[in-house]
Write an enzyme that holds these catalytic residues in place. Structure first.
Site, short mmCIF file in Angstrom:
data_model
loop_
_atom_site.label_atom_id
_atom_site.label_comp_id
_atom_site.label_asym_id
_atom_site.label_seq_id
_atom_site.Cartn_x
_atom_site.Cartn_y
_atom_site.Cartn_z
N GLU A 151 2.07 -10.54 0.10
CA GLU A 151 1.57 -9.72 -0.98
C GLU A 151 2.89 -9.13 -1.84
OE1 GLU A 151 1.72 -9.64 2.76
OE2 GLU A 151 2.02 -7.78 3.65
N ASN A 152 3.87 -9.85 -1.52
CA ASN A 152 5.04 -9.21 -2.07
C ASN A 152 4.71 -10.55 -3.38
OD1 ASN A 152 5.52 -11.29 -1.20
ND2 ASN A 152 7.31 -11.53 -1.57
#
Lengths: 218, 230
Positions: free
Chosen positions: A47-48
């Site tokens: 999710e980064n």
């Protein structure tokens, strides 16, 4: 025999289907990527800001500009791509990520999950967990059935502050595979050699047991 | 049009005490190292810092915590920093914990001129307290507000003198959205190039959002969790 963390990861890997986009949380969920069944191809979302996350790099390939959501150095596979955090959570919220696997401190038999805060202890933050549980199409929780004191973590109602409500679909613990249904936790499979009685004794939430419960095949 | 300044000290010269800052990066990856060092040198205080994380004890925003220049943090995860914990527990530091996607989108919306949006994240949890809830298509959503900053301070890989920016790998993280959400956006780059040297098809942040840009130096690029293949 209760499963160890590798056994839990192996069992969860059986839920993977070809073509899935999958987000794996920190801890046991990360191990799932080691057991992707042969012939199946999935894309891991971090999710980064990455799709197509690969394994940890060789020493000479370490790149400080390439990390996962746990801030570990990783690699990107051919066909992977990068984007920013806003886009990343956009694809999560829009339901493009097919499966989220994450850990939990407590799960309730209505699908509520608590995994970010213990009152009175240092609060580190929820990271992306609240966004993931609120939006993912399918959420599997990887967890130990009981806490170190032997108390059930599968409850009628969470005692800890919630991360999300009515969102967990399935749980794979060291003792069992359970689905969350309107009637409570439905026992689907037992860990090899673990009895239904033991699972009943260690599940504080409502537990539905119907017919013969098969053993997991690990 | 020339947005180039000599260095971090010049870029940050007018940041006052009490300013609201956005600082790019995820963990220690892609953080504006030169600018953080310059903020420590400048000694501005009572800062509100919007950043996904708070650095570690001796690097990143941890440096500004150590000097007690930060009054308040808005972050999604702050678990890597013992000094942070000490200041939080002693009441010296205010913290607003925000779900990561909500944080990213609040920043993004500021850059898009949209004052508020609805997200399912946090519905039914303690972060929903005091927030408007609306139902759309049978699902409950919280209203969240766009998040602006006086100064957005970010690091890009390459930038040209017009402020067009290109990032490398997972360093886009919060930085591209923050670049668009600052009243003044300050960018440090590993490589400052001339107009025409960046492929216009490959620009991640258009220069219109950027006010000041400088050639950074001496990047340490510290790794938070070094993990290698067994």
């Amino acid at each position: 025999m209760a499963l160890d963390k590798y056994g839990i990861a192996k069992r969860i890997a059986q839920e993977l289907q070809d073509g899935m986009y999958v987000n794996l949380g920190i801890g046991i969920p990360t191990l799932v990527s080691n057991y992707v069944p042969a012939g199946i191809s999935i894309m891991l979302q971090s999710e980064n800001g990455m799709l197509g996350m690969g394994p940890y790099p060789a020493e000479e390939d370490i790149d400080p500009d390439l990390i996962n959501a746990g801030k570990e150095t990783v690699t990107v596979l051919p066909g992977g791509c990068f984007f920013d955090s806003a886009e990343s959570f956009g694809m999560i919220r829009a339901g493009k990520v097919n499966l989220t696997v994450l850990g939990a401190m407590e799960v309730a038999d209505n699908g509520d999950i608590a995994n970010w805060k213990i009152p009175g202890k240092m609060v580190k933050g929820m990271g992306g967990a609240m966004d993931l549980v609120a939006a993912a199409q399918n959420i599997i929780v990887a967890m130990m059935h009981t806490n170190p004191k032997g108390e059930s973590k599968l409850l009628q109602q969470c005692s800890l502050p919630l991360t999300g409500v009515r969102c967990v679909k399935k749980i794979v613990s060291d003792l069992a595979v359970l689905a969350v249904t309107p009637l409570g936790f439905k026992l689907l499979e037992r860990a090899p050699g673990v009895s239904v009685e033991e699972i009943k004794a260690k599940t504080a939430g409502r537990l539905v047991v119907e017919g013969e419960i098969p053993e997991m095949r690990i | 049009m020339n947005k180039v300044v000599a260095n971090a000290d010049e870029a940050l010269h007018d940041i006052p005490d009490g300013a609201v800052l956005m600082l790019g990066g995820f963990g220690l990856s892609g953080i504006p190292e030169n600018s953080i060092a310059a903020l420590v040198r400048k000694g501005v205080k009572q800062l509100t810092c919007i950043s996904n994380n708070a650095g570690v004890d001796d690097f990143g925003l941890g440096l500004l915590l150590k000097t007690r220049q930060i009054k308040k943090m808005l972050s999604s995860y702050v678990g890597e920093n013992a000094e942070f914990e000490r200041q939080l527990l002693s009441g010296e530091l205010e913290v607003d914990l925000i779900p990561q996607g909500t944080l990213a989108t609040r920043i993004q919306m500021a850059g898009m001129g949209i004052p508020a949006f609805f997200t399912p994240a946090g519905y039914g949890t303690e972060i929903a307290e005091g927030k408007e809830v609306r139902e759309f298509n049978g699902k409950q959503y919280l209203m969240e507000l766009a998040l602006h900053a006086d100064f957005a301070i970010i690091k890009a890989w390459k930038g040209d003198t017009m402020g067009n920016l290109v990032f490398r790998k997972t360093t886009r993280n919060f930085s591209t959205s923050m670049a668009k959400a600052g009243n003044i956006t300050i960018v440090e780059v590993e490589q400052l190039v001339q107009p025409g040297e960046l492929d216009p098809d490959q620009v991640h942040v258009p220069g219109i959002y950027v006010h000041r840009i400088f050639q950074g130096k001496d990047y340490e690029k510290r790794i938070e969790r070094k993990t290698v293949k067994m």
